[in-house]
Every structure is written in structure tokens, then in C-alpha cells.
Write a protein that holds these residues in place. Sequence first.
Motif, PDB file in Angstrom:
ATOM      1  N   LYS A   1      -7.148  10.192  -2.279  1.00 50.86           N
ATOM      2  CA  LYS A   1      -6.129  10.315  -3.323  1.00 50.86           C
ATOM      3  C   LYS A   1      -5.800  11.780  -3.544  1.00 50.86           C
TER       4      LYS A   1
ATOM      5  N   ASP B   1      -0.665  11.628  -7.334  1.00 54.45           N
ATOM      6  CA  ASP B   1      -0.140  10.249  -7.339  1.00 54.45           C
ATOM      7  C   ASP B   1       0.194   9.775  -5.925  1.00 54.45           C
TER       8      ASP B   1
ATOM      9  N   TYR C   1      -1.489   8.254  -2.391  1.00 52.58           N
ATOM     10  CA  TYR C   1      -2.690   7.634  -1.816  1.00 52.58           C
ATOM     11  C   TYR C   1      -2.519   7.524  -0.295  1.00 52.58           C
TER      12      TYR C   1
ATOM     13  N   LEU D   1      -6.992  -0.291  -4.153  1.00 54.49           N
ATOM     14  CA  LEU D   1      -6.038   0.659  -4.757  1.00 54.49           C
ATOM     15  C   LEU D   1      -6.069   0.554  -6.287  1.00 54.49           C
TER      16      LEU D   1
ATOM     17  N   ALA E   1      -8.961   2.274  -7.549  1.00 58.22           N
ATOM     18  CA  ALA E   1      -8.822   3.736  -7.452  1.00 58.22           C
ATOM     19  C   ALA E   1      -7.862   4.277  -8.517  1.00 58.22           C
TER      20      ALA E   1
ATOM     21  N   ILE F   1      -4.437   3.197  -9.138  1.00 60.96           N
ATOM     22  CA  ILE F   1      -3.026   3.366  -8.775  1.00 60.96           C
ATOM     23  C   ILE F   1      -2.111   2.849  -9.880  1.00 60.96           C
TER      24      ILE F   1
ATOM     25  N   ASP G   1       3.545   5.136  -7.895  1.00 60.71           N
ATOM     26  CA  ASP G   1       2.755   6.027  -7.020  1.00 60.71           C
ATOM     27  C   ASP G   1       3.081   5.707  -5.555  1.00 60.71           C
TER      28      ASP G   1
ATOM     29  N   VAL H   1       2.074   5.307  -1.478  1.00 57.24           N
ATOM     30  CA  VAL H   1       0.961   4.945  -0.594  1.00 57.24           C
ATOM     31  C   VAL H   1       1.418   5.213   0.838  1.00 57.24           C
TER      32      VAL H   1
END
Length: 424
Positions: free
Chosen positions: A360, A363, A365, A403, A406, A408, A412, A414
Motif C-alpha cells: 500500500k 490510496d 494498492y 483489500l 488492508a 481500502i 482508491d 488498485v
Amino acid sequence: MSLFYDRAKIYVKGGDGGAGAVAFRREKYVPEGGPSGGDGGRGGDVVFVGDEGMSTLVDFRYKRHYKGDRGEHGQSKNMTGKSADDIVLRVPVGTVVLDDDNGNVIADLTEHGQRVIVAAGGRGGRGNARFMSNTNKAPTLAENGEPGEERWLRLELKLLADVGLVGFPNVGKSTLISKVSAAKPKIADYHFTTLVPNLGVVELEDGLSFVMADIPGLIEGAHTGAGLGHEFLRHTERTRLILHVLDISGSEERDPLEDFRIIRKELRLYSPALAERPLLIAANKMDIPGAEENLQRLKDELEEGQEVFPISAATGEGLQALIYRIAQLLPDIPMPEIANYDEEHLVTKAEPEKRFEITKDNDHYLITGKEIEKHVRMTLFDHEESVYRFQNILKAMGVDDALRDAGIKEGDSVEIAGVTFEWE
């Protein structure tokens, strides 16, 4: 680690598979033709083949990247794309292929004609005809081809040379090998990170060539491992013809006949088979006073039929006759048996690979992992059904939950395999 190897490092990549097609039958009187998109063809493999006619990896010094062709895309009417041809690379018998990342042995090519796939091509993607089911009679879903395998390889050749030069230090082996170019053949120097200054390809004008290696000086007691001992001897085992270089002038205050006896004894003690290998004697330093008498003494002592070539590596005298005799003998001398790679190196440890990893950055990932990256590359994102299927794969792999764990949030980004998605 062994004392000297011919080495090369190359990149190989199998061809990607062709994409599957999205198509429907368009026939008169068939109002709703079913799906007819064919599968993509398979990508070409990169294949190594052992070739006993080769004795060096020098070709891989000049070209280091090898990529297989991709398979053809699928077509309508259920036509499968054509699979790509393999790329076949010839390597000398005796080449060991290692994965550069982890040092694991991928292959040990010990026989002529032995084939090994070192980078497999990807399978073709499935066309939409393959996704028809009771619940979905007209799928608009297909797959991209699977990416081909890619890796960096380390090639190591233990088969050192056709001709191995043996003899005590300072008898003129290095001068001989660097001078063979004076006798019409030319020598190409390969650079080894080793104690061996020279490995030369001797080329004659009629297209014949052979590899000659200047092997580190042998010393008394070598068969017990003294000095360079075993390292030297182990490599001489892969030599077809032994060229024994003597300082016939005795300029180093040693008796050339005594030198000859010592080295013959060392070879016999280490390996009786090696002592039986065809042998030529180069009586070097003939340009120094005293050489003639010693040459006569040597000839008187030798068994009948043993060939001696009086030469002077320094002046070039006698080299042409020696080189042409070697070239004449080599075709009739069989390749020695090549011992396989040490078994201990062939152990591969099975470690369960993580299916994916998430890193990460604010914002953003980033998700990495072989399996998930392959799914991204095989998804045709311009088809809604393909995107929907991809989302289901992420769920099934546990990516969505990971996610969320984590932290999210909506909006955000990815990133997987270079493709960026917005989280909703």
C-alpha cells in the motif's frame, strides 16, 4: 565451485498464447446462431537441444534474448488459431542449465539430441463457444492467451575442450595456444573468470575447427588433490585428445623425460581411462641449445607409434604440422562419456508460493503474484462478461477480503500487472 566453465547468461520467453474469439453463427434460417468463437493457438516454446558437434557457448555471448512467437488468435466458425513454431536452440552436449534467480538446475544435457523446454509457450485463450452453458446460451466472454514463461538462465559448460594441453608450469602452453594463429588457423580468445588464461577455437581454412584449452600446470601429487590437482584432472576427463607439452630444452633446470614420466603417472593414478586417452607430444623450445639431444633421448624411450612433434611456440616452427595432425585425428576419437551434474544440485525445495501480496502506498494498492497477474493478462477487459468473470476470480482468491482488511476505501486505486482499477 569448479575452476573453470564456459558460461553464458541469457533471457528466454515462451510465446504468448493467441486470444480466443467472440463470434456467433450467422446463418440463413437460424435466427439466433449459437456462439462460434474459436480458441487461440499455443505460443511457441523455447527448446534446447544437445549437439555433440558444438563445443562452446560463444554464440550466446552475441545474442542474449530469445522470444517465442505468439499463437494466432481464434476465429469465427469455431476455428482455432494456429500454434506458433518452437524456437530451437542448439547447445553443446555437457551444458548445464540453471535458473538465474534461484540457482536451481533446470536441465543437464548429457546426450546428443536431448531436448528440454526451458520456457514454455502460453496456452491459447478460450473462445466464447467454450463458455456456453444452460444459463448462458450466448456468452460474449472469451480469454486472452496465457503469457509464455519467462526467465533468465545461466548456462555452464563443463565439456571444456577437444584438446587439453597438459604439462608443467612454464613449458610454453600459453605461448603455444596464442601462437597457433601463426600456423594459418586463428585463435579466438574467450575470457574466463578463472585461472585459465586461454581457451581458443582453432579454425582451419576448410571449415574444420576444434577447441584447445590451456589447463593449469599439473604438479606432482595432483591425483591426491594437491594444488589444483582434482580441479585440473576432473576437466581433463572431458577432453578427447591430450597434448602433452614438454620443455625439451630443459631450460627450467628440469629433465624433460622425468617431467613426462611424472605427468603420465599422475594421469594414470587419477584415472586409468584418462591415461588411455589418445596422446600427442609437443616437444617445445626446439630453438634453445640442448633441445636436439633431449629430443633423441625422448624418442629412444617412447613406445613405438607414439607421435612426437618438435616445435618452437616462440618462433612458430613445427606448429602447422601439429595442428593439422590434431585436426586429422579428432573426427575418429569418440566423445568421452559425460558425467551427470552432481545430484545434490538437482534438489528443488517445494515452498508454497503466496497466491498474492498487497503493498500500500497512500490510496494506491499494488497486488503482485504469478497467478493473479496471469488472470489479468488473460482477461479481455473490453467485454463486460469478461470483467464480471474476473471480479468473481478475485473474490474466489480472497483478494476482495484482503483489500478490505488492508483498509481500502471507495475511489482508491488498485494496480495489478500494469492495469489500474478504481475500487467501488
